[in-house]
Design an enzyme around this catalytic site. Structure first.
Site, PDB file in Angstrom:
ATOM      1  N   LYS A  32       1.406  -4.595  14.321  1.00  0.00           N
ATOM      2  CA  LYS A  32       0.314  -5.138  15.147  1.00  0.00           C
ATOM      3  C   LYS A  32       0.886  -5.782  16.419  1.00  0.00           C
ATOM      4  O   LYS A  32       1.978  -6.332  16.405  1.00  0.00           O
ATOM      5  CB  LYS A  32      -0.547  -6.122  14.352  1.00  0.00           C
ATOM      6  N   ALA A  96      -3.345  12.242   3.447  1.00  0.00           N
ATOM      7  CA  ALA A  96      -3.530  12.273   1.984  1.00  0.00           C
ATOM      8  C   ALA A  96      -3.859  10.866   1.527  1.00  0.00           C
ATOM      9  O   ALA A  96      -3.245   9.896   1.980  1.00  0.00           O
ATOM     10  CB  ALA A  96      -2.264  12.771   1.286  1.00  0.00           C
ATOM     11  N   SER A  97      -4.854  10.766   0.664  1.00  0.00           N
ATOM     12  CA  SER A  97      -5.196   9.445   0.113  1.00  0.00           C
ATOM     13  C   SER A  97      -4.080   8.952  -0.791  1.00  0.00           C
ATOM     14  O   SER A  97      -3.962   7.751  -1.043  1.00  0.00           O
ATOM     15  CB  SER A  97      -6.505   9.512  -0.668  1.00  0.00           C
ATOM     16  N   HIS A 131      -5.893  -2.473  -7.832  1.00  0.00           N
ATOM     17  CA  HIS A 131      -4.847  -2.641  -6.807  1.00  0.00           C
ATOM     18  C   HIS A 131      -4.581  -4.117  -6.573  1.00  0.00           C
ATOM     19  O   HIS A 131      -5.397  -4.974  -6.926  1.00  0.00           O
ATOM     20  CB  HIS A 131      -5.269  -1.981  -5.483  1.00  0.00           C
ATOM     21  N   HIS A 132      -3.472  -4.364  -5.888  1.00  0.00           N
ATOM     22  CA  HIS A 132      -3.062  -5.705  -5.452  1.00  0.00           C
ATOM     23  C   HIS A 132      -4.143  -6.382  -4.582  1.00  0.00           C
ATOM     24  O   HIS A 132      -4.994  -5.688  -4.001  1.00  0.00           O
ATOM     25  CB  HIS A 132      -1.753  -5.588  -4.659  1.00  0.00           C
ATOM     26  N   LYS A 135      -5.190  -5.552  -0.639  1.00  0.00           N
ATOM     27  CA  LYS A 135      -5.799  -4.274  -0.228  1.00  0.00           C
ATOM     28  C   LYS A 135      -7.087  -4.516   0.547  1.00  0.00           C
ATOM     29  O   LYS A 135      -7.955  -5.277   0.108  1.00  0.00           O
ATOM     30  CB  LYS A 135      -6.041  -3.384  -1.455  1.00  0.00           C
ATOM     31  N   GLY A 141      -8.722   4.986  -1.537  1.00  0.00           N
ATOM     32  CA  GLY A 141      -8.813   6.377  -1.085  1.00  0.00           C
ATOM     33  C   GLY A 141      -8.590   7.332  -2.241  1.00  0.00           C
ATOM     34  O   GLY A 141      -9.241   8.378  -2.334  1.00  0.00           O
TER      35      GLY A 141
HETATM   36  N1  LIG Z   1      -1.700   7.536   0.874  1.00  0.00           N
HETATM   37  C1  LIG Z   1      -0.871   6.852   0.077  1.00  0.00           C
HETATM   38  O1  LIG Z   1      -0.084   7.431  -0.709  1.00  0.00           O
HETATM   39  C2  LIG Z   1      -0.880   5.367   0.155  1.00  0.00           C
HETATM   40  C3  LIG Z   1      -1.702   4.753   1.044  1.00  0.00           C
HETATM   41  N2  LIG Z   1      -1.640   3.413   1.238  1.00  0.00           N
HETATM   42  C4  LIG Z   1      -2.455   2.894   2.326  1.00  0.00           C
HETATM   43  O2  LIG Z   1      -1.583   2.657   3.428  1.00  0.00           O
HETATM   44  C5  LIG Z   1      -2.044   1.563   4.185  1.00  0.00           C
HETATM   45  C6  LIG Z   1      -0.927   0.529   4.342  1.00  0.00           C
HETATM   46  O3  LIG Z   1      -0.586   0.025   3.076  1.00  0.00           O
HETATM   47  P1  LIG Z   1       0.488  -1.167   2.942  1.00  0.00           P
HETATM   48  O4  LIG Z   1       1.738  -0.830   3.642  1.00  0.00           O
HETATM   49  O5  LIG Z   1       0.503  -1.501   1.506  1.00  0.00           O
HETATM   50  O6  LIG Z   1      -0.269  -2.318   3.744  1.00  0.00           O
HETATM   51  P2  LIG Z   1       0.382  -3.541   4.539  1.00  0.00           P
HETATM   52  O7  LIG Z   1      -0.736  -4.486   4.821  1.00  0.00           O
HETATM   53  O8  LIG Z   1       1.568  -4.050   3.809  1.00  0.00           O
HETATM   54  O9  LIG Z   1       0.886  -2.877   5.897  1.00  0.00           O
HETATM   55  C7  LIG Z   1       0.038  -2.506   6.949  1.00  0.00           C
HETATM   56  C8  LIG Z   1       0.737  -2.883   8.237  1.00  0.00           C
HETATM   57  O10 LIG Z   1       0.002  -2.367   9.345  1.00  0.00           O
HETATM   58  C9  LIG Z   1       0.192  -3.302  10.391  1.00  0.00           C
HETATM   59  N3  LIG Z   1      -0.689  -3.104  11.532  1.00  0.00           N
HETATM   60  C10 LIG Z   1      -1.777  -3.829  11.924  1.00  0.00           C
HETATM   61  N4  LIG Z   1      -2.246  -3.365  13.094  1.00  0.00           N
HETATM   62  C11 LIG Z   1      -1.438  -2.334  13.450  1.00  0.00           C
HETATM   63  C12 LIG Z   1      -1.400  -1.465  14.567  1.00  0.00           C
HETATM   64  N5  LIG Z   1      -2.275  -1.555  15.579  1.00  0.00           N
HETATM   65  N6  LIG Z   1      -0.446  -0.484  14.600  1.00  0.00           N
HETATM   66  C13 LIG Z   1       0.458  -0.389  13.605  1.00  0.00           C
HETATM   67  N7  LIG Z   1       0.470  -1.214  12.540  1.00  0.00           N
HETATM   68  C14 LIG Z   1      -0.449  -2.160  12.462  1.00  0.00           C
HETATM   69  C15 LIG Z   1       0.009  -4.649   9.681  1.00  0.00           C
HETATM   70  O11 LIG Z   1       0.493  -5.718  10.480  1.00  0.00           O
HETATM   71  C16 LIG Z   1       0.845  -4.404   8.424  1.00  0.00           C
HETATM   72  O12 LIG Z   1       2.201  -4.773   8.614  1.00  0.00           O
HETATM   73  C17 LIG Z   1      -3.308   1.067   3.475  1.00  0.00           C
HETATM   74  O13 LIG Z   1      -4.430   1.669   4.085  1.00  0.00           O
HETATM   75  C18 LIG Z   1      -3.161   1.609   2.052  1.00  0.00           C
HETATM   76  O14 LIG Z   1      -4.375   1.805   1.410  1.00  0.00           O
HETATM   77  C19 LIG Z   1      -0.787   2.624   0.526  1.00  0.00           C
HETATM   78  C20 LIG Z   1       0.034   3.168  -0.400  1.00  0.00           C
HETATM   79  C21 LIG Z   1       0.062   4.593  -0.683  1.00  0.00           C
HETATM   80  O1  LIG Z   2      -3.407   0.098  -0.779  1.00  0.00           O
HETATM   81  C1  LIG Z   2      -2.615   0.554  -1.622  1.00  0.00           C
HETATM   82  O2  LIG Z   2      -1.672  -0.106  -2.074  1.00  0.00           O
HETATM   83  C2  LIG Z   2      -2.791   1.946  -2.057  1.00  0.00           C
HETATM   84  N1  LIG Z   2      -3.651   2.681  -1.415  1.00  0.00           N
HETATM   85  C3  LIG Z   2      -3.929   4.050  -1.621  1.00  0.00           C
HETATM   86  C4  LIG Z   2      -5.390   4.235  -1.963  1.00  0.00           C
HETATM   87  O3  LIG Z   2      -6.249   3.562  -1.374  1.00  0.00           O
HETATM   88  O4  LIG Z   2      -5.697   5.078  -2.799  1.00  0.00           O
HETATM   89  C5  LIG Z   2      -2.966   4.715  -2.556  1.00  0.00           C
HETATM   90  C6  LIG Z   2      -2.374   3.854  -3.623  1.00  0.00           C
HETATM   91  O5  LIG Z   2      -3.267   3.768  -4.701  1.00  0.00           O
HETATM   92  C7  LIG Z   2      -1.953   2.495  -3.142  1.00  0.00           C
END
Ligand SMILES: NC(=O)C1=CN([C@@H]2O[C@H](COP(=O)(O)OP(=O)(O)OC[C@H]3O[C@@H](n4cnc5c(N)ncnc54)[C@H](O)[C@@H]3O)[C@@H](O)[C@H]2O)C=CC1
Ligand SMILES: O=C(O)C1=N[C@H](C(=O)O)C[C@H](O)C1
Length: 234
Positions: A32, A96-97, A131-132, A135, A141
């Site tokens: 951010k 991918a979700s 989830h934690h 979130k 997703g």
């Molecule tokens: N598709 C998958 O396999 C998975 C998806 N996710 C998703 O990924 C996303 C991130 O998850 P986490 O890393 O756990 O969250 P997190 O909250 O730890 O990290 C997100 C980061 O994005 C930053 N951010 C805010 N504004 C931004 C900007 N303009 N540009 C770039 N970064 C910015 C935040 O400051 C933070 O550091 C969530 O939407 C989550 O649901 C999480 C795990 C697996």
């Molecule tokens: O926010 C997360 O942590 C995760 N987000 C993804 C989702 O919304 O499905 C994938 C994973 O479950 C972890």
């Protein structure tokens, strides 16, 4: 491969570790307030940010000819716009979700089970995701993808609802518990028994490895892809 990380939170940091172990270089870490950056120095960008900025991050990559992998959830109201932009720019894009191999196998198992249960009207389907507490979106997703897999294969359901039961609606319960990386459970319940399938992530390594594998795979390709293309399953 030169990688830009868009979002340097829990996932961005886990991806960094895995990417370096696999011999890649992180050339950009955007979080951010990092507004002025040159995305073109990267061969590929990996976006794990927040729902409100994901579409802008993806657009910036596509507008600059950089292939982009996005795992951010909760922004899918703009997914079709991202697809249209990717087509217009002849770019490369994967959303991918869930990037983990285990969940992608679970997605396929879920569709097969829904198909088998289609004619067995004595079973009601329910879904729970845990989830934690940090979130931002609910349901997850992954839960939405699972619900779509059921709706496509089971005539008893044509939509899903969060925390609500209604006719032809698949109810999804979203729980938030400290430190849980992601658990998804689907129950088929009748008066006499319950059939349960469940995926439990023990940490974030599987999500991160899948995202790096997708980034390696997309280099040199053009188009809109998903994890079935990358993993060759489904
Ligand atoms: N598709 C998958 O396999 C998975 C998806 N996710 C998703 O990924 C996303 C991130 O998850 P986490 O890393 O756990 O969250 P997190 O909250 O730890 O990290 C997100 C980061 O994005 C930053 N951010 C805010 N504004 C931004 C900007 N303009 N540009 C770039 N970064 C910015 C935040 O400051 C933070 O550091 C969530 O939407 C989550 O649901 C999480 C795990 C697996
Ligand atoms: O926010 C997360 O942590 C995760 N987000 C993804 C989702 O919304 O499905 C994938 C994973 O479950 C972890």
């Amino acid at each position: 491969m030169k990688i830009a990380l868009l979002g340097y939170g829990k996932m961005g940091k886990t991806i960094e570790q895995i990417a370096i172990k696999r011999g890649h270089e992180i050339v950009l870490k955007v979080d951010k307030n990092d507004d002025a950056y040159d995305i073109t120095q990267a061969d590929v960008a990996i976006d794990f940010s927040i729902p409100t900025v994901a579409f802008n991050n993806i657009s910036n990559c596509l507008n600059n000819g950089v292939p982009v992998i996005s795992g951010t959830t909760g922004w899918l109201q703009d997914y079709n716009k991202a697809v249209a932009l990717c087509e217009e720019k002849q770019g490369a894009f994967i959303y991918a979700s869930n990037f983990s191999l285990g969940v992608n196998i679970f997605f396929e198992l879920n569709k097969i089970l829904a198909k088998m249960m289609n004619t067995l009207k004595q079973y009601n389907v329910t879904m729970e995701e845990i989830h934690h507490t940090q979130k931002l979106d609910a349901p997850s997703g992954t839960a939405i993808t699972l619900a779509e897999g059921i709706i496509e294969n089971h005539s008893g359901y044509d939509n899903w609802k969060l925390d609500e039961a209604a006719e032809k609606s698949l109810p999804i319960v979203a729980k938030r518990i400290e430190d849980v990386p992601g658990t998804h459970t689907i129950n088929y319940e009748s008066e006499v028994d319950t059939i349960t399938i469940e995926h439990t992530a023990h940490n974030r390594q599987g999500f991160a490895l899948g995202a790096v594998i997708a980034a390696e795979w997309i280099i040199g390709k053009k188009g809109i892809f998903n994890m079935n293309d990358v993993l060759n399953i489904g």
